[in-house]
Design a protein around this motif. Sequence first.
Motif, PDB file in Angstrom:
ATOM      1  N   MET A   1      55.846  45.375  26.789  1.00 23.54           N
ATOM      2  CA  MET A   1      55.343  44.286  25.990  1.00 23.54           C
ATOM      3  C   MET A   1      55.821  42.705  25.755  1.00 23.54           C
ATOM      4  N   ALA A   2      55.261  42.180  26.281  1.00 24.13           N
ATOM      5  CA  ALA A   2      56.506  40.856  26.964  1.00 24.13           C
ATOM      6  C   ALA A   2      55.651  40.158  26.210  1.00 24.13           C
ATOM      7  N   GLY A   3      56.378  38.047  25.575  1.00 23.65           N
ATOM      8  CA  GLY A   3      55.944  37.115  24.669  1.00 23.65           C
ATOM      9  C   GLY A   3      57.807  37.488  24.085  1.00 23.65           C
ATOM     10  N   THR A   4      57.417  37.311  22.773  1.00 28.52           N
ATOM     11  CA  THR A   4      57.916  36.789  21.578  1.00 28.52           C
ATOM     12  C   THR A   4      58.684  38.055  20.282  1.00 28.52           C
ATOM     13  N   HIS A   6      60.247  40.518  21.566  1.00 28.85           N
ATOM     14  CA  HIS A   6      61.282  41.122  21.479  1.00 28.85           C
ATOM     15  C   HIS A   6      62.259  40.180  22.226  1.00 28.85           C
ATOM     16  N   THR A   7      62.272  38.362  21.202  1.00 30.37           N
ATOM     17  CA  THR A   7      63.231  37.747  21.155  1.00 30.37           C
ATOM     18  C   THR A   7      64.354  37.918  20.014  1.00 30.37           C
ATOM     19  N   PRO A  38      47.202  51.756   6.673  1.00 35.79           N
ATOM     20  CA  PRO A  38      48.144  52.854   6.466  1.00 35.79           C
ATOM     21  C   PRO A  38      49.520  53.014   6.350  1.00 35.79           C
ATOM     22  N   PRO A  39      49.938  54.181   6.390  1.00 35.97           N
ATOM     23  CA  PRO A  39      51.976  54.146   6.747  1.00 35.97           C
ATOM     24  C   PRO A  39      52.767  53.589   7.266  1.00 35.97           C
ATOM     25  N   SER A  40      52.031  54.056   8.692  1.00 42.89           N
ATOM     26  CA  SER A  40      52.172  53.497  10.347  1.00 42.89           C
ATOM     27  C   SER A  40      52.690  51.783  10.540  1.00 42.89           C
ATOM     28  N   PHE A  41      51.636  50.783   9.826  1.00 42.35           N
ATOM     29  CA  PHE A  41      51.289  50.072   9.865  1.00 42.35           C
ATOM     30  C   PHE A  41      52.614  49.216   9.175  1.00 42.35           C
ATOM     31  N   VAL A  42      53.065  49.644   8.495  1.00 41.39           N
ATOM     32  CA  VAL A  42      54.937  49.336   7.631  1.00 41.39           C
ATOM     33  C   VAL A  42      55.734  49.358   9.053  1.00 41.39           C
ATOM     34  N   GLY A  43      55.621  50.445   9.022  1.00 39.73           N
ATOM     35  CA  GLY A  43      56.306  51.303   9.717  1.00 39.73           C
ATOM     36  C   GLY A  43      56.735  50.241  11.268  1.00 39.73           C
ATOM     37  N   LYS A  44      55.792  50.393  12.227  1.00 38.89           N
ATOM     38  CA  LYS A  44      55.258  49.779  13.588  1.00 38.89           C
ATOM     39  C   LYS A  44      55.773  48.244  13.193  1.00 38.89           C
ATOM     40  N   ARG A  50      54.399  46.264  16.923  1.00 38.63           N
ATOM     41  CA  ARG A  50      53.429  45.531  16.203  1.00 38.63           C
ATOM     42  C   ARG A  50      53.134  44.481  15.982  1.00 38.63           C
ATOM     43  N   ARG A  51      53.068  43.629  16.636  1.00 36.78           N
ATOM     44  CA  ARG A  51      52.798  42.045  15.557  1.00 36.78           C
ATOM     45  C   ARG A  51      52.180  41.906  14.946  1.00 36.78           C
ATOM     46  N   LEU A  52      52.712  41.129  14.012  1.00 33.24           N
ATOM     47  CA  LEU A  52      52.319  40.787  12.770  1.00 33.24           C
ATOM     48  C   LEU A  52      51.864  39.083  12.818  1.00 33.24           C
ATOM     49  N   ASP A  53      50.438  38.631  11.839  1.00 33.10           N
ATOM     50  CA  ASP A  53      50.019  37.675  12.276  1.00 33.10           C
ATOM     51  C   ASP A  53      49.993  37.239  11.188  1.00 33.10           C
ATOM     52  N   VAL A  54      50.006  35.392  10.890  1.00 31.82           N
ATOM     53  CA  VAL A  54      50.620  34.552   9.916  1.00 31.82           C
ATOM     54  C   VAL A  54      49.980  35.719   8.874  1.00 31.82           C
TER      55      VAL A  54
END
Length: 83
Positions: A1-4, A6-7, A38-44, A50-54
């Motif tokens: 996955m590219a982008g921020t 992995h910054t 689901p619990p996977s939401f937080v773990g990811k 998984r990216r978070l939005d604002v």
Amino acid sequence: MAGTVHTEAYSKLLKALLEVRREAGLSQAQLAKKLGKPPSFVGKYEVGERRLDVIELLFILRVCERESYNFIKFIESQLPDRL
């Protein structure tokens, strides 16, 4: 996955969110339940899969009873000069 995702800056955000959750005394499963996810939401998002939005960020901070302004100011102080 590219982008921020992995910054270094994004890694600092994720580390700070992990601390917020721990300081609130919540497990990943407990936080997910309070968010209606689901619990996977937080773990990811905590491991950067998984990216978070604002909006998601603001809900997480609210559930953890953390002032969003102070959190954002802290993250802002950690930003490098460029992405």
